[in-house]
Design an enzyme around this catalytic site. Sequence first.
Site, PDB file in Angstrom:
ATOM      1  N   SER A 194     -53.340 -22.059 122.600  1.00  0.00           N
ATOM      2  CA  SER A 194     -53.231 -21.239 123.585  1.00  0.00           C
ATOM      3  C   SER A 194     -51.532 -20.851 124.038  1.00  0.00           C
ATOM      4  O   SER A 194     -50.979 -20.707 122.813  1.00  0.00           O
ATOM      5  CB  SER A 194     -53.783 -21.688 125.102  1.00  0.00           C
ATOM      6  OG  SER A 194     -54.163 -20.580 125.946  1.00  0.00           O
ATOM      7  N   ASP A 236     -64.032 -16.421 122.341  1.00  0.00           N
ATOM      8  CA  ASP A 236     -62.873 -16.749 123.366  1.00  0.00           C
ATOM      9  C   ASP A 236     -62.541 -15.718 124.342  1.00  0.00           C
ATOM     10  O   ASP A 236     -62.559 -14.561 124.214  1.00  0.00           O
ATOM     11  CB  ASP A 236     -61.660 -16.905 122.649  1.00  0.00           C
ATOM     12  CG  ASP A 236     -60.500 -17.351 123.273  1.00  0.00           C
ATOM     13  OD1 ASP A 236     -60.209 -17.219 124.578  1.00  0.00           O
ATOM     14  OD2 ASP A 236     -59.471 -18.328 122.874  1.00  0.00           O
ATOM     15  N   HIS A 263     -62.359 -21.035 124.572  1.00  0.00           N
ATOM     16  CA  HIS A 263     -61.181 -21.300 124.960  1.00  0.00           C
ATOM     17  C   HIS A 263     -61.116 -22.483 125.469  1.00  0.00           C
ATOM     18  O   HIS A 263     -60.628 -22.882 126.619  1.00  0.00           O
ATOM     19  CB  HIS A 263     -60.460 -20.324 125.911  1.00  0.00           C
ATOM     20  CG  HIS A 263     -58.907 -20.116 125.811  1.00  0.00           C
ATOM     21  ND1 HIS A 263     -58.503 -19.501 124.979  1.00  0.00           N
ATOM     22  CD2 HIS A 263     -57.951 -20.564 126.696  1.00  0.00           C
ATOM     23  CE1 HIS A 263     -56.929 -19.524 125.029  1.00  0.00           C
ATOM     24  NE2 HIS A 263     -56.813 -20.260 126.113  1.00  0.00           N
TER      25      HIS A 263
END
Length: 306
Positions: free
Chosen positions: A105, A252, A280
């Site tokens: 991320s 995601d 995620h």
Amino acid sequence: MAAENGTFVHSGPVRLWARRVGDVEHPPVLLVMGTSASSVLWPPELVDRLLAAGCQVVLFDHRDTGLSDTVDFERDPYTVADMAGDCLAVLDAFGIASAHVVGMSLGGTICQWLAVHRPDRVRGLTAVMTSPLGEDPEPAWRRALAGQDPDPGALPPPAPRFLRHLAARAETGGETRADRVESATETWRVLHGEVLPFDEAEARRVSALGYDRDRDPNSGDNHALAGRMTEDRRVDLSRIAAPTLVVHGTEDPVHAVEHGLRLAALIPGARLRVVPGMGHGLFSPGLPTTVADLVAGHVADVERLG
């Protein structure tokens, strides 16, 4: 405060907690976590798998998370470049000239920055569930929150389910430890997606551990400010020479799979590995091992060819 089997290093005036595990003669892998997340978010089985594959592993708590210092952001604002500088400070503290950098991320954004601006320190790059360095997410978020259709030329905004969760969380609040752990666990459930099994017990354990380690449970919110677009991020990713692996999930809700596809297309020679069902986060049985094996294979390939 005890160093918890790690050590404290300095990045300018900021003190960071860091830890190195494994044989120091093995290829070094620096793990860089995402927004508001300390190193406890790296699953132990992922770290153990990398060690078993012949890597040494370096982990650290970002500024404003875990055992690392908190920052008065209004007085001393920082950016992705400063967080990349923290990575270099950690490597310097352990005498590591260059490393395989692995970022999730926001961590993937930081690792891209390093690969562009400090290529001498990056042996290989693995970007997990992230977006291209020069992509400004704010316009897409604003349109989505306003109920407007996405810009046809832009990467997809976060999924509606995730945005609804953020709105509900902002309304409910809750400041006790139990409230914060419950809220974090539910956030991980939404981030996880709806395809793979969700390990709620592990998400709750890690959320509680993260809360208990943080010097200030609110300071990690500064990462959202630090992640705003700056000129040093508006770069041509074709400048990245480090061998690159992009790992992205099909589910995601923050960065739809198109973000990973775009990133892999922008970096010369980048390999893309799409993980079916991954959202995620890594809170699904077997998923940390899957990602670790992809990272370890990439490291081995780079070391063999390099």
